[in-house]
Design a protein around this motif. Structure first.
Motif, PDB file in Angstrom:
ATOM      1  N   ILE A   1       1.921  12.530  -3.197  1.00 47.89           N
ATOM      2  CA  ILE A   1       0.597  12.247  -2.634  1.00 47.89           C
ATOM      3  C   ILE A   1       0.735  11.770  -1.197  1.00 47.89           C
ATOM      4  O   ILE A   1      -0.037  12.166  -0.306  1.00 47.89           O
ATOM      5  CB  ILE A   1      -0.146  11.188  -3.474  1.00 47.89           C
ATOM      6  CG1 ILE A   1      -0.329  11.677  -4.912  1.00 47.89           C
ATOM      7  CG2 ILE A   1      -1.496  10.854  -2.844  1.00 47.89           C
ATOM      8  CD1 ILE A   1      -1.153  12.936  -5.039  1.00 47.89           C
ATOM      9  N   LEU A   2       1.738  10.940  -0.942  1.00 49.10           N
ATOM     10  CA  LEU A   2       1.963  10.454   0.419  1.00 49.10           C
ATOM     11  C   LEU A   2       2.310  11.597   1.364  1.00 49.10           C
ATOM     12  O   LEU A   2       1.832  11.644   2.504  1.00 49.10           O
ATOM     13  CB  LEU A   2       3.089   9.418   0.418  1.00 49.10           C
ATOM     14  CG  LEU A   2       3.415   8.780   1.772  1.00 49.10           C
ATOM     15  CD1 LEU A   2       2.240   7.964   2.274  1.00 49.10           C
ATOM     16  CD2 LEU A   2       4.658   7.911   1.680  1.00 49.10           C
TER      17      LEU A   2
ATOM     18  N   ALA B   1      -0.885  13.296   2.075  1.00 47.97           N
ATOM     19  CA  ALA B   1      -1.839  12.434   2.785  1.00 47.97           C
ATOM     20  C   ALA B   1      -1.529  12.312   4.267  1.00 47.97           C
ATOM     21  O   ALA B   1      -2.448  12.249   5.099  1.00 47.97           O
ATOM     22  CB  ALA B   1      -1.875  11.052   2.130  1.00 47.97           C
TER      23      ALA B   1
ATOM     24  N   ALA C   1       8.045   6.656   3.332  1.00 43.23           N
ATOM     25  CA  ALA C   1       7.993   6.147   1.956  1.00 43.23           C
ATOM     26  C   ALA C   1       9.153   5.215   1.652  1.00 43.23           C
ATOM     27  O   ALA C   1       9.002   4.243   0.892  1.00 43.23           O
ATOM     28  CB  ALA C   1       7.984   7.316   0.979  1.00 43.23           C
TER      29      ALA C   1
ATOM     30  N   PHE D   1       1.760   4.464  -3.261  1.00 48.85           N
ATOM     31  CA  PHE D   1       1.516   5.896  -3.208  1.00 48.85           C
ATOM     32  C   PHE D   1       2.634   6.664  -3.908  1.00 48.85           C
ATOM     33  O   PHE D   1       3.809   6.463  -3.602  1.00 48.85           O
ATOM     34  CB  PHE D   1       1.450   6.381  -1.753  1.00 48.85           C
ATOM     35  CG  PHE D   1       0.082   6.334  -1.143  1.00 48.85           C
ATOM     36  CD1 PHE D   1      -0.746   7.442  -1.175  1.00 48.85           C
ATOM     37  CD2 PHE D   1      -0.376   5.173  -0.543  1.00 48.85           C
ATOM     38  CE1 PHE D   1      -2.003   7.399  -0.602  1.00 48.85           C
ATOM     39  CE2 PHE D   1      -1.628   5.113   0.023  1.00 48.85           C
ATOM     40  CZ  PHE D   1      -2.452   6.232  -0.001  1.00 48.85           C
TER      41      PHE D   1
ATOM     42  N   ILE E   1       0.835  -1.204   0.000  1.00 46.19           N
ATOM     43  CA  ILE E   1       0.000   0.000   0.000  1.00 46.19           C
ATOM     44  C   ILE E   1       0.868   1.252   0.000  1.00 46.19           C
ATOM     45  O   ILE E   1       0.654   2.185  -0.790  1.00 46.19           O
ATOM     46  CB  ILE E   1      -0.942   0.009   1.227  1.00 46.19           C
ATOM     47  CG1 ILE E   1      -2.058  -1.027   1.065  1.00 46.19           C
ATOM     48  CG2 ILE E   1      -1.556   1.398   1.418  1.00 46.19           C
ATOM     49  CD1 ILE E   1      -3.024  -0.751  -0.078  1.00 46.19           C
ATOM     50  N   ILE E   2       1.864   1.297   0.875  1.00 48.82           N
ATOM     51  CA  ILE E   2       2.725   2.479   0.955  1.00 48.82           C
ATOM     52  C   ILE E   2       3.530   2.650  -0.326  1.00 48.82           C
ATOM     53  O   ILE E   2       3.696   3.768  -0.835  1.00 48.82           O
ATOM     54  CB  ILE E   2       3.663   2.374   2.176  1.00 48.82           C
ATOM     55  CG1 ILE E   2       2.851   2.365   3.478  1.00 48.82           C
ATOM     56  CG2 ILE E   2       4.656   3.550   2.196  1.00 48.82           C
ATOM     57  CD1 ILE E   2       3.691   2.172   4.724  1.00 48.82           C
TER      58      ILE E   2
END
Length: 222
Positions: free
Chosen positions: A77-78, A81, A106, A73, A69-70
């Motif tokens: 965007i991360l 977010a 990240a 991104f 999931i990480i």
């Protein structure tokens, strides 16, 4: 003020500090990511459902899902977010300190996956021999798997470091500072192509320096 004096003023007050900020963001985030990514990779290798030393499929699937999931991104965007979490932990969402947290978050999954894959490439017969000598799982990982795969791990970390150096330029677009911010604000948005391309040139030099250092250490370990 002449063009030369203006250029020297730009260099001293804007470009050089931004180079320092970029290096600090990259260095600190990668050191933290390597520490936590290394610990996470050990858990993945231990609990892997197929090649794990102590298989726990449910635990592995949860960690694998979070990592995927990480990794899915985009960096920018991360950063946006998780800005509320960054605000709580750092006290701000602007500046290099605020960029280090999301960059680290990240990078951890990437580092963990790189190290996991390198460890799993170690000859299975070597691991079986270690088990026959009564080595514990931790001893197998530290004294056999890591030792054998260290050059590959270093090569992977070098690549990740280069990727996240360039990611700091994206962080600059959301107020993190560094060369990305200079290229965007003083170069692109101010229609100053010289500042824009000079910033890109410095980034290329940093990338080449990281790659050459990684190659040098790789050859020493090989």
């Amino acid at each position: 003020m002449s063009k030369m004096e203006l250029w020297m003023d730009y260099t001293e007050k804007i470009i050089l500090p931004s180079v320092g900020a970029t290096i600090r963001m990259t260095l600190i985030s990668m050191v933290l990511a390597c520490i936590f990514g290394f610990l996470l990779s050990i858990v993945l290798v231990l609990y892997g459902p197929n090649n794990g030393l102590k298989p726990r499929p449910k635990v592995y699937k949860i960690l694998d899902f979070i990592i995927n999931i990480i990794r899915a991104f985009p960096i920018i965007i991360l950063i946006v977010a998780i800005s509320p979490i960054t605000k709580i932990l750092v006290g701000t969402t602007i500046g290099e300190k605020a960029a280090i947290f999301p960059l680290t978050i990240a990078a951890i999954p990437f580092i963990a996956r790189v190290i996991e894959n390198c460890l799993l490439e170690v000859d299975k017969q070597l691991i079986e021999v270690a088990k026959s000598f009564g080595a514990s799982n931790l001893q197998i990982i530290v004294h056999y798997m890591i030792k054998e795969s260290l050059p590959a791990i270093l090569s992977g970390i070098t690549l990740c470091t280069i990727n996240f150096l360039t990611a700091t330029t994206l962080a600059g677009a959301v107020g993190a500072g560094g060369l990305g911010s200079v290229a965007l604000n003083y170069g692109y948005q101010s229609f100053n192509n010289f500042i824009l391309y000079f910033s890109v040139f410095i980034i290329l030099i940093l990338v080449e320096a990281i790659q050459l250092t990684g190659n040098f250490v790789y050859k020493k370990l090989k």
